[in-house]
Design an enzyme around this catalytic site. Structure first.
Site, PDB file in Angstrom:
ATOM      1  N   HIS A   1      64.356 104.601 117.193  1.00 52.31           N
ATOM      2  CA  HIS A   1      65.704 104.994 117.615  1.00 52.31           C
ATOM      3  C   HIS A   1      66.365 105.899 116.572  1.00 52.31           C
ATOM      4  CE1 HIS A   1      64.714 101.352 119.851  1.00 52.31           C
ATOM      5  NE2 HIS A   1      65.624 101.668 120.728  1.00 52.31           N
TER       6      HIS A   1
ATOM      7  N   SER B   1      70.343 106.610 117.171  1.00 52.29           N
ATOM      8  CA  SER B   1      71.209 105.477 116.850  1.00 52.29           C
ATOM      9  C   SER B   1      71.296 105.266 115.346  1.00 52.29           C
ATOM     10  CB  SER B   1      70.667 104.196 117.493  1.00 52.29           C
ATOM     11  OG  SER B   1      70.484 104.361 118.876  1.00 52.29           O
TER      12      SER B   1
ATOM     13  N   SER C   1      68.027  91.494 119.346  1.00 55.56           N
ATOM     14  CA  SER C   1      68.737  91.009 120.525  1.00 55.56           C
ATOM     15  C   SER C   1      70.196  91.209 120.172  1.00 55.56           C
ATOM     16  CB  SER C   1      68.426  89.534 120.783  1.00 55.56           C
ATOM     17  OG  SER C   1      69.172  89.094 121.907  1.00 55.56           O
ATOM     18  N   LEU C   2      70.862  92.096 120.885  1.00 53.17           N
ATOM     19  CA  LEU C   2      72.186  92.539 120.452  1.00 53.17           C
ATOM     20  C   LEU C   2      73.220  91.416 120.474  1.00 53.17           C
ATOM     21  CD1 LEU C   2      72.126  96.069 122.064  1.00 53.17           C
ATOM     22  CD2 LEU C   2      72.175  95.538 119.631  1.00 53.17           C
TER      23      LEU C   2
ATOM     24  N   ASP D   1      78.246  99.884 119.319  1.00 56.12           N
ATOM     25  CA  ASP D   1      79.375  99.711 120.244  1.00 56.12           C
ATOM     26  C   ASP D   1      78.946  99.044 121.541  1.00 56.12           C
ATOM     27  OD1 ASP D   1      78.002 102.088 120.779  1.00 56.12           O
ATOM     28  OD2 ASP D   1      79.792 103.255 121.233  1.00 56.12           O
TER      29      ASP D   1
ATOM     30  N   ASN E   1      79.340 105.212 118.808  1.00 56.03           N
ATOM     31  CA  ASN E   1      78.771 106.522 119.152  1.00 56.03           C
ATOM     32  C   ASN E   1      78.827 106.782 120.655  1.00 56.03           C
ATOM     33  OD1 ASN E   1      76.559 105.221 120.335  1.00 56.03           O
ATOM     34  ND2 ASN E   1      75.299 105.389 118.490  1.00 56.03           N
TER      35      ASN E   1
ATOM     36  N   HIS F   1      68.366 107.993 123.798  1.00 54.99           N
ATOM     37  CA  HIS F   1      68.315 106.650 123.206  1.00 54.99           C
ATOM     38  C   HIS F   1      66.863 106.196 123.078  1.00 54.99           C
ATOM     39  CE1 HIS F   1      69.779 102.549 122.282  1.00 54.99           C
ATOM     40  NE2 HIS F   1      68.628 102.185 122.837  1.00 54.99           N
TER      41      HIS F   1
ATOM     42  N   ARG G   1      72.351  58.394 119.934  1.00 58.26           N
ATOM     43  CA  ARG G   1      73.333  59.389 119.455  1.00 58.26           C
ATOM     44  C   ARG G   1      74.218  58.791 118.369  1.00 58.26           C
ATOM     45  NH1 ARG G   1      78.415  59.392 123.284  1.00 58.26           N
ATOM     46  NH2 ARG G   1      78.048  57.510 124.504  1.00 58.26           N
TER      47      ARG G   1
ATOM     48  N   GLU H   1      78.807  77.666 121.965  1.00 61.84           N
ATOM     49  CA  GLU H   1      77.488  77.200 121.547  1.00 61.84           C
ATOM     50  C   GLU H   1      76.652  78.298 120.905  1.00 61.84           C
ATOM     51  OE1 GLU H   1      78.822  76.728 124.558  1.00 61.84           O
ATOM     52  OE2 GLU H   1      79.185  74.570 124.636  1.00 61.84           O
TER      53      GLU H   1
END
Lengths: 624, 624
Positions: A40, A43, A128-129, A159, A189, A264, A322, A369
């Site tokens: 990339h 980027s 993983s964004l 972004d 960008n 991209h 628990r 979570e």
């Protein structure tokens, strides 16, 4: 304008040098991706100016000693900009040009397509964004509250990833915990993979969101070196977490593709790369380092590991696992590196027991979570032994974070309560029925499912020293204590609770279904049928030898019962252990096969066909 | 101030009646939860005024005809407030007091702990927080863009769930798609399960966030009937999606517990319940209905289902299955009920092929996978055949949504591209290696993993008519077309591609590993070893008969190869199918057992031990 340089700093480059460095980073991003035939570059080019200023003048990092706990942290949330990161590594002299040109994205090499901690300067795997910033929040919490060290956590975001909800969970927690040591830089960008982003260059809209979530927004031209430098300097004195919104152009520096769509994730063909390098002023070989943390900066105090006294439980008394989790967690909290996190259900998971005695190491993540797991990841980066708890079902909300944590090769501990139909009246939305499958499929994971309080407590202590992702499944209801305080438990173990030389069938269970299996064995015994019963508390790794021995001893007749959907859980683990046994198997697999509703635990276990009477029937059927 | 009532409306109650109704809803929430011995009365009491006004005066809903497509939608994102919802059902006369008092949270009954669509008035299951609003966005998209019907979508949210990132993904998309038909009401009672929320009663902070995300924020006193009525009336004419922030008190109406901590999820003991009912003015038996959608309101046009012409592919040519997915999706788009969604990677998943020919039924969800799945759920509520695509690895981001979609019993189709190490240079963050395990463990799911373009196209067509959650795993690279255009494919099927009466070993693969298995069979054939080869394109349900027959025919010798971690995938499905076969099994399971890096597909398949040479070795080993 320049950042104060502490003792021991290599020096701070002037802005003219920084401009040259930025062009070098662009050239090297083009070169490395073109040589690899993938990657990339565009980027990377958009964020080159920001990175040049950061690395040369603000990032306080000893490149020769990445383990220095006083180092700042640099996290590439937009992991696809790896050519830029690796070009930075070349510029600071820790990666050679040869490696950059021959190692990037190649088999067996460490400069992977997206950064992973195989590299000593990378804290967490990204790609993983929307995960780098949440992870960074965890590191910043460690810095502010645990290490009490003035290191800063710098994050480069794209972004496009601002569309991920996890970004807003992260900023919310950054503001809640007043993480003034956190600085996120968003490379706006305006172009995503397939076209323009939702918000484009409307930086004010981003700024409004950031401010509304309690962080400080700073809008700059991301190609103005002076403006970047001022913003980064300013961020160091902020009273709130800072988000620098940098307006940039994708592919900046090469007019043929700058700010153009359809570039991209595409390396430049050789001829275009050559023209790009010319336009960028040609190749350079600058070596630039910024400040390093001086010896006067405080380092974290050493961990204290006193002797742990685990809670003990009387045989036969009924205790929910628990509850044992909470008590054991509180006990191992005597170790000063143990930290507990919960997602606003600590009175259900019993993590509150830890919070009451070690409030300074308990962090409430509220109902978020993804951030719960990300905080654990960030704490692990700094060496903390983080336990994160919520209802087992709700770890499914964070599965991508768990998956990525495995790639980050961090050590985190997850404890999920309220597993299976056993929870009763709350109904299926609260029932974890796929958690074992989900966690078993995580690379290098350990999956534990104890049946009583003693084994739970023991396994909590063991988990503190486990590497990788470990998961403990606990049960809502109270069941009899089966083991005395000296019984050992370890990953890969199991317990054979009923065993004679005359066993004709094996019953395997864990958690509530172990108790059902024991009851079934009693019924069968009254009929003269001798059943072997195995407590398979370690679902992964599995005690294959014990399972195999039982299968052999009982003619391949096995009843496996689990409070879980049929796929990927207990039975799946057992069958995998026997797949090469050469034994003729006759397995009856009792699992939750239809969608449950509300009811009492007894009603629901029975309706699902996983209660003792069904186990008895299955065993009888096998022996017919 | 009152909402305009359309033809056929039952009538609109006056505000005095609404006040009485609100108290009745509180009383019935207390009564039902106390009678059940569990539930969330205090979380119901805080929102009773809002619901009374909404149901009596604004919700346009024909309770006698829940299938009327012009009905408004009411979604309880805070599903734990089910006593309130069921008390509303009693007030409108569709549930009896007897059922409320004897059915709530009981075994076999429909008034479950959290609402599910077992009830005809419930659109989606809730109870995992932060999902109702995202689902509602899907319904609202259907209303505005597909049904083109003026129904409104009303959502009741809790304040605790505003911490979930998915809420902000939802509001972002609500604003992006200008969903003026969406009204969320946040019951800001300031108390979560274990204590105060992060933001408490600082409604302005919520308002700033909501406005920053592009929705209209309206702050009201949630116990002021006039204010609620005005806000709801106003929301009907909004030019943006509306979020009403209602300041409320948990347990409002009963002074002993109102606004007090430690009353979350606890029914009142009988004596307290009695005092609460007295304080609330005693039991009532009001029957109140609000407006109904008149016959003049537009209903959706009937679906057109012309004959589908699927793309065809020439035998032996190399076509990526993801490409076949896009082409097939575009083809079945001739059906006007087919809708495609993608998370900003449609040029990789090839969903863009659909978008190009049916732009009016393609919705870009940008990088927000939770909302991607939630939108599909919402579209399914309105009967649309939604296909949602992204990289297979990133469905892990939405696992909780997929899990809940199964409880909602909606029909949604997920297509994940870029599975396994086969993707090559991008590295492990982009490799789905746990997706089969994850999707198999979903209740009632169908998991398909075709190996060529023909089978992919056929299965896409089949998926359009499948119920439940169906998942299609596609491959990045191009591989030879194996099947002619007339070959049928269906869930539960398989194809035996090599078969003789002399077969001594079975090779099972799917996707890329089927091609490797075929190559291995060729090598083995050259050595005089006859191997049966099965294309296990339907991983769930599995074609157990064919697998069993092959196992029998080849002496239990099976090599299963999958581009997936070892747990929960192909081999897990095969072993489950053989668990009761009584056959002595000798299985070699080739799967991805170490953390992969970057490389070429060929290098990575080989390094993982799942390439043809490894299959050959495994088969030889079995025959030794």
């Amino acid at each position: 304008m320049a950042t104060p340089v502490t003792e021991g700093a290599v020096g701070t480059a002037d802005l003219k040098t920084v401009r040259e460095l930025a062009q070098q980073l662009r050239v090297d991003s083009v070169r490395s991706s073109t040589s690899a035939g993938s990657g990339h570059p565009t980027s990377s080019m958009s964020a080159a100016d920001v990175l040049a200023v950061l690395v040369a003048r603000h990032l306080r990092y000893d490149w020769d000693n990445p383990e220095d706990p006083a180092n700042d942290h640099l996290i590439f949330s937009k992991g696809h900009a790896s050519p830029l990161l690796y070009s930075v590594y070349k510029a600071v002299g820790v990666v050679t040009d040869h490696e950059l040109m021959n190692g990037y994205r190649r088999f067996g090499e460490r400069l992977q397509g997206h950064p992973t901690p195989i590299l000593p300067w990378v804290d967490v795997a990204t790609g993983s964004l929307g995960q780098g910033l949440p992870d960074a929040v965890g590191v910043a919490i460690a810095g502010k509250y645990l290490d009490k060290s003035p290191y800063r956590v710098w994050v480069l975001c794209g972004d496009s990833e601002m569309a991920e909800g996890s970004i807003w969970e992260a900023l919310d927690k950054a503001a809640y915990y007043q993480l003034t040591n956190l600085v996120a830089i968003v490379d706006v960008n305006r172009l995503g993979q397939r076209g323009p982003t939702e918000i484009g260059w409307d930086l004010d809209r981003y700024a409004k969101r950031v401010e509304a979530f309690g962080a400080r927004a700073v809008v700059i031209d991301g190609h103005d070196i002076d403006a970047i430098d001022a913003a980064l300097a300013d961020a160091e004195d902020a009273s709130r977490p800072t988000v620098i919104l940098a307006r940039t152009r994708k592919g900046e520096g090469f007019s043929e593709i700058a700010d153009k769509e359809n570039w991209h994730g595409k390396p430049l063909p050789a001829d275009m790369a050559a023209r790009a390098i010319v336009e960028l002023g040609g190749e350079r070989d600058l070596r630039v380092r910024g400040p390093v943390p001086g010896p006067e900066l405080p380092r974290p105090v050493p961990v204290q590991r006193p002797r742990i006294t685990l809670p003990t439980f009387e045989l036969g008394t009924k205790v929910a696992s628990r509850k044992a989790y909470g008590q054991a967690l509180a006990a191992i909290g005597a170790r000063t590196d143990v930290v507990a996190l919960d997602a606003e259900v600590s009175n259900s998971t019993h993590a509150e027991d830890f919070g009451k005695v070690h409030p300074e190491r308990f962090f409430e993540m509220f109902i978020a979570e993804q951030q719960l797991v990300a905080t654990a990841v960030g704490l692990s980066v700094r060496g903390y032994v983080a336990f994160a708890s919520t209802f087992a079902a709700f770890f499914s909300r964070a599965y991508d974070f768990i998956r990525m944590a495995a790639i980050s090769q961090v050590d985190i501990r997850l404890a999920g309560s309220h597993a299976g139909v056993e929870i009763g009246a709350d109904g299926p939305s609260q029932m974890a029925l796929e958690d074992l499958a989900m966690l078993r499929a995580v690379h290098g994971s350990t999956v534990l499912y104890p049946s009583d309080a003693t084994s739970t407590a023991k396994l909590v202590e063991v988990m503190a020293d486990l590497s990788g992702i470990s998961y403990l499944r606990t049960t809502r209801g109270a069941y009899p204590v089966l083991y005395g305080p000296d019984e050992p438990f370890a990953p890969g173990g199991s317990k054979v609770l009923r065993r004679t030389d005359a066993d004709t069938v094996t019953l395997i269970g864990a958690g509530v279904t172990l108790h059902e299996s024991l009851a079934a064995a009693d019924t069968l015994a009254a009929e003269g049928v001798s059943a072997r019963v195995i407590d398979l508390y370690s679902v992964k790794p599995i005690d294959a030898a014990t399972v195999l021995e039982a299968a052999r001893a009982t003619g391949g007749r096995i009843v496996i019962t689990e409070d879980h959907y049929p796929e990927g859980g207990l039975a799946s683990a057992v069958l995998a252990a026997l797949d090469d046994s050469g034994l003729p198997l006759s397995v009856r697999h009792l699992a939750v096969r239809s969608l449950p509703g509300s009811g009492t635990p007894v009603e629901l276990l029975d309706a699902a066909g996983i209660s003792a009477p069904h186990i008895v029937d299955a065993a009888r059927d096998l022996l017919r």
